[in-house]
Scaffold this motif. Structure first.
Motif, PDB file in Angstrom:
ATOM      1  N   ARG A 193       0.812  -1.224   0.000  1.00 37.63           N
ATOM      2  CA  ARG A 193       0.000   0.000   0.000  1.00 37.63           C
ATOM      3  C   ARG A 193       0.845   1.273   0.000  1.00 37.63           C
ATOM      4  O   ARG A 193       0.524   2.254   0.649  1.00 37.63           O
ATOM      5  CB  ARG A 193      -0.990   0.010   1.161  1.00 37.63           C
ATOM      6  CG  ARG A 193      -2.034  -1.084   1.057  1.00 37.63           C
ATOM      7  CD  ARG A 193      -3.113  -1.000   2.101  1.00 37.63           C
ATOM      8  NE  ARG A 193      -3.829   0.253   1.961  1.00 37.63           N
ATOM      9  CZ  ARG A 193      -4.139   1.045   3.004  1.00 37.63           C
ATOM     10  NH1 ARG A 193      -3.826   0.716   4.221  1.00 37.63           N
ATOM     11  NH2 ARG A 193      -4.792   2.163   2.800  1.00 37.63           N
ATOM     12  N   SER A 218      -2.400  -1.154  -7.209  1.00 39.70           N
ATOM     13  CA  SER A 218      -2.374   0.187  -6.623  1.00 39.70           C
ATOM     14  C   SER A 218      -3.721   0.900  -6.788  1.00 39.70           C
ATOM     15  O   SER A 218      -4.084   1.728  -5.959  1.00 39.70           O
ATOM     16  CB  SER A 218      -1.254   1.000  -7.260  1.00 39.70           C
ATOM     17  OG  SER A 218      -1.076   2.210  -6.593  1.00 39.70           O
ATOM     18  N   LYS A 261      -6.142  -1.374  -4.255  1.00 44.39           N
ATOM     19  CA  LYS A 261      -5.687  -1.372  -2.863  1.00 44.39           C
ATOM     20  C   LYS A 261      -5.128   0.025  -2.604  1.00 44.39           C
ATOM     21  O   LYS A 261      -3.945   0.262  -2.766  1.00 44.39           O
ATOM     22  CB  LYS A 261      -4.608  -2.452  -2.690  1.00 44.39           C
ATOM     23  CG  LYS A 261      -4.403  -2.912  -1.303  1.00 44.39           C
ATOM     24  CD  LYS A 261      -3.442  -4.094  -1.284  1.00 44.39           C
ATOM     25  CE  LYS A 261      -3.282  -4.545   0.129  1.00 44.39           C
ATOM     26  NZ  LYS A 261      -2.454  -5.712   0.256  1.00 44.39           N
ATOM     27  N   PRO A 303      -3.353   3.204  -1.939  1.00 53.10           N
ATOM     28  CA  PRO A 303      -2.087   3.467  -1.240  1.00 53.10           C
ATOM     29  C   PRO A 303      -2.247   4.477  -0.111  1.00 53.10           C
ATOM     30  O   PRO A 303      -3.089   5.371  -0.178  1.00 53.10           O
ATOM     31  CB  PRO A 303      -1.183   4.045  -2.328  1.00 53.10           C
ATOM     32  CG  PRO A 303      -1.869   3.790  -3.621  1.00 53.10           C
ATOM     33  CD  PRO A 303      -3.323   3.631  -3.322  1.00 53.10           C
TER      34      PRO A 303
END
Length: 164
Positions: free
Chosen positions: A27, A142, A145, A147
């Motif tokens: 993350r 990315s 999920k 960041p």
């Protein structure tokens, strides 16, 4: 010299993909400047390890996994456990992609494995799709999920604190 050039032409994008994939799993926002430097440095280290006369099969992968975990730990706010999990998952994904791509290539072309391994250019060219897929997977991960914007410890700029 040609083999060294081909190694880096294929290896740098592949390891950039591995680094990006690991960061995305942890993350951490994908900062391509840092990923390029880390991928290039890790590729050089892998090349040196593989060039050692006492280097056994797979040693470079173990070393690269540990170095990627260390890189994630030292440059981000990711925990040690998550750094190791992300690094291990990233290299595991690369190995699985390599297996699937190589098996598919042999199935489609009906080429003998010995011919393939002895042709260094062909071997490196067949490995390029896994580099592209690793980068693509990192970008997709990315996106899904989200960041953590404050995940990086590294900052750039002259007093502005601009993150890479």
């Amino acid at each position: 010299m040609e083999k060294i050039l081909l190694f880096f032409m294929q290896g740098i994008p592949e390891i950039m993909g591995v680094v990006a994939f690991g960061l995305a799993l942890a993350r951490v926002p994908l900062r391509w400047g840092i990923i390029t430097v880390a991928g290039t440095a890790l590729t050089i280290i892998i090349f040196i390890i593989r060039s050692l006369p006492l280097s056994s099969f797979g040693l470079h992968t173990v070393a690269a996994t540990l170095l990627l975990a260390l890189f994630i730990m030292k440059t981000t706010r990711t925990t040690q456990v998550n750094s190791f999990v992300a690094a291990f998952a990233s290299f595991t994904t690369l190995v699985m992609l390599e297996l699937v791509i190589n098996k598919s290539f042999f199935f489609i072309t009906k080429l003998d494995q010995q011919v393939f391994v002895s042709n260094y250019l062909l071997w490196r060219l067949v490995s390029l799709p896994q580099a592209i897929l690793m980068i693509l997977f990192a970008v997709i991960i990315s996106k899904f999920k989200k960041p953590d914007k404050d995940a990086w410890k590294i900052r750039l700029g002259m007093g502005g604190g601009e993150m890479l």
